[in-house]
Each structure stands twice: as structure tokens, then as C-alpha cells.
Design a protein around this motif. Structure first.
Motif, PDB file in Angstrom:
ATOM      1  N   ALA A   1       0.841  -1.206   0.000  1.00  0.00           N
ATOM      2  CA  ALA A   1       0.000   0.000   0.000  1.00  0.00           C
ATOM      3  C   ALA A   1       0.872   1.252   0.000  1.00  0.00           C
ATOM      4  O   ALA A   1       0.572   2.238  -0.691  1.00  0.00           O
ATOM      5  CB  ALA A   1      -0.928  -0.007   1.202  1.00  0.00           C
ATOM      6  N   ALA A   2       1.983   1.219   0.771  1.00  0.00           N
ATOM      7  CA  ALA A   2       2.896   2.372   0.811  1.00  0.00           C
ATOM      8  C   ALA A   2       3.559   2.577  -0.550  1.00  0.00           C
ATOM      9  O   ALA A   2       3.750   3.721  -0.989  1.00  0.00           O
ATOM     10  CB  ALA A   2       3.957   2.154   1.888  1.00  0.00           C
ATOM     11  N   ASP A   3       3.907   1.480  -1.232  1.00  0.00           N
ATOM     12  CA  ASP A   3       4.509   1.596  -2.570  1.00  0.00           C
ATOM     13  C   ASP A   3       3.519   2.233  -3.552  1.00  0.00           C
ATOM     14  O   ASP A   3       3.906   3.050  -4.406  1.00  0.00           O
ATOM     15  CB  ASP A   3       4.922   0.212  -3.078  1.00  0.00           C
ATOM     16  N   SER A   4       2.241   1.859  -3.436  1.00  0.00           N
ATOM     17  CA  SER A   4       1.223   2.458  -4.308  1.00  0.00           C
ATOM     18  C   SER A   4       1.100   3.950  -4.046  1.00  0.00           C
ATOM     19  O   SER A   4       0.989   4.756  -4.972  1.00  0.00           O
ATOM     20  CB  SER A   4      -0.133   1.770  -4.084  1.00  0.00           C
ATOM     21  N   ARG A   5       1.132   4.335  -2.768  1.00  0.00           N
ATOM     22  CA  ARG A   5       1.033   5.760  -2.424  1.00  0.00           C
ATOM     23  C   ARG A   5       2.260   6.524  -2.938  1.00  0.00           C
ATOM     24  O   ARG A   5       2.146   7.673  -3.358  1.00  0.00           O
ATOM     25  CB  ARG A   5       0.878   5.936  -0.919  1.00  0.00           C
ATOM     26  N   ALA A   6       3.430   5.881  -2.909  1.00  0.00           N
ATOM     27  CA  ALA A   6       4.635   6.545  -3.415  1.00  0.00           C
ATOM     28  C   ALA A   6       4.487   6.869  -4.898  1.00  0.00           C
ATOM     29  O   ALA A   6       4.889   7.949  -5.363  1.00  0.00           O
ATOM     30  CB  ALA A   6       5.855   5.661  -3.182  1.00  0.00           C
ATOM     31  N   LEU A   7       3.895   5.945  -5.650  1.00  0.00           N
ATOM     32  CA  LEU A   7       3.638   6.209  -7.070  1.00  0.00           C
ATOM     33  C   LEU A   7       2.630   7.342  -7.247  1.00  0.00           C
ATOM     34  O   LEU A   7       2.757   8.177  -8.151  1.00  0.00           O
ATOM     35  CB  LEU A   7       3.124   4.940  -7.751  1.00  0.00           C
ATOM     36  N   LEU A   8       1.622   7.368  -6.369  1.00  0.00           N
ATOM     37  CA  LEU A   8       0.610   8.432  -6.412  1.00  0.00           C
ATOM     38  C   LEU A   8       1.255   9.785  -6.159  1.00  0.00           C
ATOM     39  O   LEU A   8       0.996  10.772  -6.871  1.00  0.00           O
ATOM     40  CB  LEU A   8      -0.477   8.148  -5.381  1.00  0.00           C
ATOM     41  N   TYR A   9       2.123   9.882  -5.121  1.00  0.00           N
ATOM     42  CA  TYR A   9       2.738  11.164  -4.782  1.00  0.00           C
ATOM     43  C   TYR A   9       3.680  11.633  -5.886  1.00  0.00           C
ATOM     44  O   TYR A   9       3.802  12.842  -6.144  1.00  0.00           O
ATOM     45  CB  TYR A   9       3.489  11.053  -3.448  1.00  0.00           C
ATOM     46  N   ALA A  10       4.343  10.701  -6.561  1.00  0.00           N
ATOM     47  CA  ALA A  10       5.204  11.077  -7.687  1.00  0.00           C
ATOM     48  C   ALA A  10       4.363  11.675  -8.822  1.00  0.00           C
ATOM     49  O   ALA A  10       4.745  12.679  -9.433  1.00  0.00           O
ATOM     50  CB  ALA A  10       5.985   9.861  -8.188  1.00  0.00           C
ATOM     51  N   ALA A  11       3.203  11.051  -9.079  1.00  0.00           N
ATOM     52  CA  ALA A  11       2.301  11.590 -10.105  1.00  0.00           C
ATOM     53  C   ALA A  11       1.789  12.966  -9.706  1.00  0.00           C
ATOM     54  O   ALA A  11       1.673  13.872 -10.544  1.00  0.00           O
ATOM     55  CB  ALA A  11       1.130  10.627 -10.327  1.00  0.00           C
ATOM     56  N   ALA A  12       1.493  13.144  -8.412  1.00  0.00           N
ATOM     57  CA  ALA A  12       0.996  14.441  -7.926  1.00  0.00           C
ATOM     58  C   ALA A  12       2.060  15.525  -8.094  1.00  0.00           C
ATOM     59  O   ALA A  12       1.771  16.645  -8.525  1.00  0.00           O
ATOM     60  CB  ALA A  12       0.568  14.330  -6.466  1.00  0.00           C
ATOM     61  N   ARG A  13       3.312  15.186  -7.751  1.00  0.00           N
ATOM     62  CA  ARG A  13       4.385  16.184  -7.881  1.00  0.00           C
ATOM     63  C   ARG A  13       4.579  16.606  -9.336  1.00  0.00           C
ATOM     64  O   ARG A  13       4.932  17.751  -9.620  1.00  0.00           O
ATOM     65  CB  ARG A  13       5.694  15.618  -7.313  1.00  0.00           C
ATOM     66  N   SER A  14       4.352  15.700 -10.263  1.00  0.00           N
ATOM     67  CA  SER A  14       4.537  16.037 -11.678  1.00  0.00           C
ATOM     68  C   SER A  14       3.478  17.015 -12.169  1.00  0.00           C
ATOM     69  O   SER A  14       3.631  17.609 -13.237  1.00  0.00           O
ATOM     70  CB  SER A  14       4.498  14.767 -12.528  1.00  0.00           C
TER      71      SER A  14
ATOM     72  N   GLY B   1       2.618  19.779 -10.570  1.00  0.00           N
ATOM     73  CA  GLY B   1       2.875  21.125 -10.089  1.00  0.00           C
ATOM     74  C   GLY B   1       2.905  21.199  -8.576  1.00  0.00           C
ATOM     75  O   GLY B   1       2.439  20.286  -7.876  1.00  0.00           O
ATOM     76  N   PRO B   2       3.445  22.291  -8.023  1.00  0.00           N
ATOM     77  CA  PRO B   2       3.645  22.401  -6.574  1.00  0.00           C
ATOM     78  C   PRO B   2       2.360  22.419  -5.759  1.00  0.00           C
ATOM     79  O   PRO B   2       2.335  21.929  -4.632  1.00  0.00           O
ATOM     80  CB  PRO B   2       4.410  23.724  -6.418  1.00  0.00           C
ATOM     81  N   LEU B   3       1.271  22.968  -6.308  1.00  0.00           N
ATOM     82  CA  LEU B   3       0.033  23.002  -5.545  1.00  0.00           C
ATOM     83  C   LEU B   3      -0.565  21.606  -5.374  1.00  0.00           C
ATOM     84  O   LEU B   3      -1.005  21.235  -4.285  1.00  0.00           O
ATOM     85  CB  LEU B   3      -0.990  23.928  -6.210  1.00  0.00           C
ATOM     86  N   THR B   4      -0.597  20.838  -6.456  1.00  0.00           N
ATOM     87  CA  THR B   4      -1.114  19.475  -6.360  1.00  0.00           C
ATOM     88  C   THR B   4      -0.219  18.640  -5.456  1.00  0.00           C
ATOM     89  O   THR B   4      -0.712  17.817  -4.661  1.00  0.00           O
ATOM     90  CB  THR B   4      -1.202  18.822  -7.753  1.00  0.00           C
ATOM     91  N   ALA B   5       1.100  18.842  -5.555  1.00  0.00           N
ATOM     92  CA  ALA B   5       2.018  18.135  -4.659  1.00  0.00           C
ATOM     93  C   ALA B   5       1.721  18.486  -3.203  1.00  0.00           C
ATOM     94  O   ALA B   5       1.694  17.610  -2.332  1.00  0.00           O
ATOM     95  CB  ALA B   5       3.462  18.491  -5.004  1.00  0.00           C
ATOM     96  N   ARG B   6       1.460  19.770  -2.948  1.00  0.00           N
ATOM     97  CA  ARG B   6       1.138  20.201  -1.580  1.00  0.00           C
ATOM     98  C   ARG B   6      -0.136  19.536  -1.087  1.00  0.00           C
ATOM     99  O   ARG B   6      -0.221  19.073   0.053  1.00  0.00           O
ATOM    100  CB  ARG B   6       0.987  21.724  -1.552  1.00  0.00           C
ATOM    101  N   GLU B   7      -1.158  19.471  -1.955  1.00  0.00           N
ATOM    102  CA  GLU B   7      -2.424  18.854  -1.563  1.00  0.00           C
ATOM    103  C   GLU B   7      -2.207  17.413  -1.102  1.00  0.00           C
ATOM    104  O   GLU B   7      -2.737  16.985  -0.073  1.00  0.00           O
ATOM    105  CB  GLU B   7      -3.406  18.888  -2.731  1.00  0.00           C
ATOM    106  N   TYR B   8      -1.402  16.670  -1.851  1.00  0.00           N
ATOM    107  CA  TYR B   8      -1.201  15.255  -1.522  1.00  0.00           C
ATOM    108  C   TYR B   8      -0.232  15.066  -0.357  1.00  0.00           C
ATOM    109  O   TYR B   8      -0.338  14.102   0.398  1.00  0.00           O
ATOM    110  CB  TYR B   8      -0.754  14.477  -2.767  1.00  0.00           C
ATOM    111  N   GLU B   9       0.712  15.985  -0.189  1.00  0.00           N
ATOM    112  CA  GLU B   9       1.578  15.939   0.986  1.00  0.00           C
ATOM    113  C   GLU B   9       0.751  16.163   2.255  1.00  0.00           C
ATOM    114  O   GLU B   9       0.946  15.488   3.269  1.00  0.00           O
ATOM    115  CB  GLU B   9       2.676  16.996   0.878  1.00  0.00           C
TER     116      GLU B   9
END
Length: 437
Positions: A89-102, A104-112
Motif C-alpha cells: 500500500a505504501a509503494d502504491s502511495r509513493a507512485l501516487l505522490y510522484a504523479a501528484a508532484r509532476s 505542479g507544486p500546488l497538487t504536490a502540496r495537496e497530496y503531501e
């Protein structure tokens, strides 16, 4: 889009995605294939996502909340017999956060923030369980103390003076002392754990507010980008300029009489950049003697940033918390959106930052009549500040005296002549209104 392929639908090819977005979309599709279910069937088993949204996620056009991935892995255990793994599950979330960072910074912030809130929820559950255990242990120890006290009472009533009786008396007394000490320790642990749970609940509320504010900022940027024809990638590129580059770019736009573009650049910086970057840009404008641009930028920051960011920018200041930073706080108290001003006052009060709270409150008291009343009703202004604010808006002709007096009395904030002592005409009006009643 999904295409029919027997009972399930075949997914359309992925196009126009960034590498990290495509990687995550393929990962989601692999989970769907393992489940052997349609998107609608999967959505029915998950909380917080509809079939249409899930289809967009499978197509790489949208991203799910992190909690959805945990639910998907638990569904894999149920439907496909794949044992649930926290690491998977953590590996799946890591892929999600990488997609979020790509994206832009606002979407990355939302997921962080979403990730932080999920971790906090795990801690909160653990704290609640620990509190239940401590209360149970405390109750058991209190019962033990009661049993020892009863045994001591019976022994004393028997008035046993034999050696064996004295030995029992000593042992029971020692047990009672130990129980008393343990009860004291447990009571202290219960109090601290209760306080920790309350803090975690407060932190969760703060994170929820920050997530909501970030989503509003994302929507605003998307709306503005659509209206101006600015792509998200271009907006992100502009927002990542170094402070010196921003100052130079603004100077060039001003010299070319492109003031609207300069202001839009500053608005993007205020919206997209973090508190450290904003503080550095304030210092850059000041060192370059761009006072008018600094003033415009600070107004845009308080109009577009969340409460915590504004307070952090003021704290970072110009190399130390000084007069300019107090003025920046007052600017925020007067011009920030009302919900942001309320949160600022709440956070400052909770943190015991009395001087800063005083500055924001004094400025907030000069807002519109409706805002002053709202601030008073939420407990963010005391009655004296609220009365003073209403009187000031009246004397500055920002509202009619009769309106201010009527509103104040309806809200039980009666204005006396003391608050209008500088204006003889207003004092006479107040007295005339009182006589007519």
C-alpha cells in the motif's frame, strides 16, 4: 474512457500523460485487472470515489485520495486472495505522490497534506487506544486499592497483635502505598494522553483547512489559466523563478507598461510559492528599493495565502521580526479574506503570541461593519475592539452612523457617546436616537 470487452470494459490507451502520471495509471490498471471487476463494481466497494472519477483515474486524467489505495489493497485480499501488505500500500502511495508532484507544486502540496493527515489519523487512533488502555489500568488499580483498604480495615478491626498480624499489616500497608503511587502515575498519564488526543484532533482540523485552501487555490489557478490561456506547466515555470529573477522580470514588465502582467506574476508567486520563498522575495524587493512592488506583493500575499503561510512569512521577516513585519500582520488583519483573518487570530491566540494577536486584532477591528460583527461573534474580537471598530468605520464615513448604532445594539454591543467623542454631530445623533426610543 472504457471500451466493452465481454462483461468488463477494456480501457482506452493512455495518451498525453507525463511519465509519472502514466506509471501510476498503469499501476491502477494492474490492480483492476487483478480484481477482475468493472470500475463501477470497484467504486461500489470503496468509500469516497464514484465510478466516473475512478474511470478518470484509470485514464490518468485524475488522481485518487491516498486512502483509496489502502482500500484497494484490502479489496485485493478479499477478491483475489492477495494478502494485505502495508508495504505494498505504501509503494502504491509513493507512485501516487510522484504523479501528484509532476502536476505542479500546488497538487504536490495537496497530496503531501493528505499524506500527513492520514499519518496523523493513524497516530490519533493509536492514542485513543492507548487512552482506553490507561483508563482500564487506572480503574483496575483503583479496585486493587479499594480491596487493600478493605483488608486493612478488617485487620485493624480484629486488633491482631500477634507477630503474624503485624506482618500482614506491614504487607498491606506497602501494597496500599504502591497502589497509591501507581494510581498517581496513571492519572498523570491519562491527563497527558487526553491532552495529546485533543492536540491531534486540533492538528487534524488545521490540516483539513489547509487542504481545503489548497484545493481552492488549485481551482483558482486552473480558472485563471483557462481565462488567460496560460498552461499549467507555464504557470509552474513562472512560479519557480528565483527571487532576483522575479524582481528583474517585474521591473522589465513595469518599464514596458505591462502592469497587469507584472501583477499577475506576483499573484502567481503569492499563490504557488512557499513561505520561505515569499519571505526571500520580500527581502529582494526591499533591497532593490522596489517599495511599490513590495506593497503590491504583500497585498497579493494576504489576499491569496492561507493563514499559516501569512503568519510564517511575517515570522521569517526581513532577517528578524521588526516593525515592517508587524505592519504586514496588520495588513493581513485588515485585507485578508475574513475566514483567513479568523484563523490567524485563532492560531495566534492558541500559540500565546499576544503581541502579534494584538496587532492583527486592532487591524481587523477596522474592517467593514459586517466583518467586525462576525469577528466578535466568533470570539476573535473582544467587545471593546468591536465597539471601537464600529465607531471608527462610522467616523470615516464608511457606513452611516445610524446603521452602525442599530447593528451594535441589535448585537448587544451598545455604543456610547465615548466612542464618538471626536465627532460632536455623531454624539448628537446617538442621543437623538436614544430619546426617540
Amino acid at each position: 474512457m472504457e471500451q466493452h470487452d465481454g462483461r468488463r470494459k477494456a480501457l482506452a490507451p493512455l495518451t498525453g500523460l507525463k511519465p509519472d502520471e502514466e506509471t501510476f495509471a498503469l499501476h491502477l490498471r494492474a490492480i483492476r485487472d487483478q480484481l477482475g471487476m468493472t470500475s463501477a463494481e470497484i467504486a461500489e466497494r470503496l468509500n469516497g470515489i464514484e465510478a466516473t472519477r475512478l474511470s478518470k483515474c484509470l485514464g490518468g486524467k485524475s488522481l485518487p485520495q491516498p486512502s483509496i489505495l489502502t482500500e484497494l489493497h484490502r479489496l485485493l485480499e478479499e477478491k483475489a486472495g492477495i494478502p494485505f501488505s502495508s508495504q505494498a500500500a505504501a509503494d502504491s502511495r509513493a507512485l501516487l505522490y510522484a504523479a501528484a508532484r509532476s502536476r505542479g507544486p500546488l497538487t504536490a502540496r495537496e497530496y503531501e497534506l493528505a499524506e500527513a493527515r492520514e499519518a496523523l489519523e493513524t497516530q490519533r487512533v493509536e492514542t485513543a487506544e492507548e487512552l482506553t488502555r490507561l483508563r482500564r489500568d487506572l480503574r483496575d488499580e483503583q479496585h486493587r486499592r479499594f480491596a487493600v483498604e478493605r483488608a486493612l480495615s478488617r485487620l485493624r478491626e480484629a486488633d491482631t497483635r500477634a507477630q503474624d498480624g503485624e506482618r500482614q499489616l506491614r504487607e498491606l500497608t506497602e501494597q496500599l502505598d504502591a497502589a497509591q503511587q501507581r494510581i498517581g502515575e496513571l492519572e498523570e498519564e491519562v491527563l497527558q494522553t487526553q491532552a495529546l488526543l485533543q492536540l491531534q484532533q486540533s492538528d487534524d482540523a488545521h490540516l483539513a483547512d489547509m487542504i481545503d485552501e489548497t484545493r481552492v487555490a488549485i481551482e483558482q489557478c486552473q480558472t485563471d489559466a483557462a481565462g488567460s490561456g496560460m498552461a499549467d506547466a507555464a504557470a509552474t515555470s513562472v512560479a519557480l523563478l528565483a527571487p532576483a529573477e522575479v524582481v528583474q522580470k517585474v521591473r522589465e514588465l513595469r518599464h514596458a507598461d505591462q502592469d497587469d502582467d507584472a501583477d499577475e506574476l506576483l499573484r502567481l508567486i503569492a499563490t504557488l510559492r512557499n513561505d520561505t520563498d515569499i519571505a526571500e522575495l520580500r527581502r529582494s524587493f526591499r533591497s532593490e528599493n522596489r517599495k511599490k512592488d513590495l506593497d503590491r506583493f504583500e497585498l497579493l500575499v494576504v489576499a491569496n495565502a492561507d493563514a499559516l503561510k501569512i503568519l510564517s512569512v511575517a515570522r521569517l521577516g526581513f532577517g528578524g521580526f521588526g516593525v515592517s513585519d508587524y505592519l504586514f500582520l496588520q495588513l493581513a488583519g485588515l485585507h485578508a479574506p475574513l475566514p483567513v483573518a479568523i484563523r490567524m487570530l485563532k492560531f495566534l491566540d492558541e500559540d500565546g503570541r499576544t503581541s502579534e494577536h494584538r496587532d492583527v486584532a486592532s487591524a481587523a477591528a477596522q474592517r467593514s461593519v459586517d466583518d467586525v460583527i462576525a469577528l466578535w461573534e466568533t470570539g476573535m474580537l473582544d467587545a471593546g475592539d468591536a465597539r471601537g471598530g464600529l465607531a471608527k468605520t462610522t467616523m470615516e464615513k464608511r457606513t452611516t452612523a445610524e446603521q452602525a448604532i442599530l447593528i451594535a445594539e441589535r448585537k448587544r454591543l451598545e455604543l456610547s457617546p465615548y466612542y464618538f467623542s471626536e465627532d460632536v454631530g455623531l454624539v448628537a445623533m446617538w442621543r437623538g436616537m436614544r430619546r426617540r426610543r
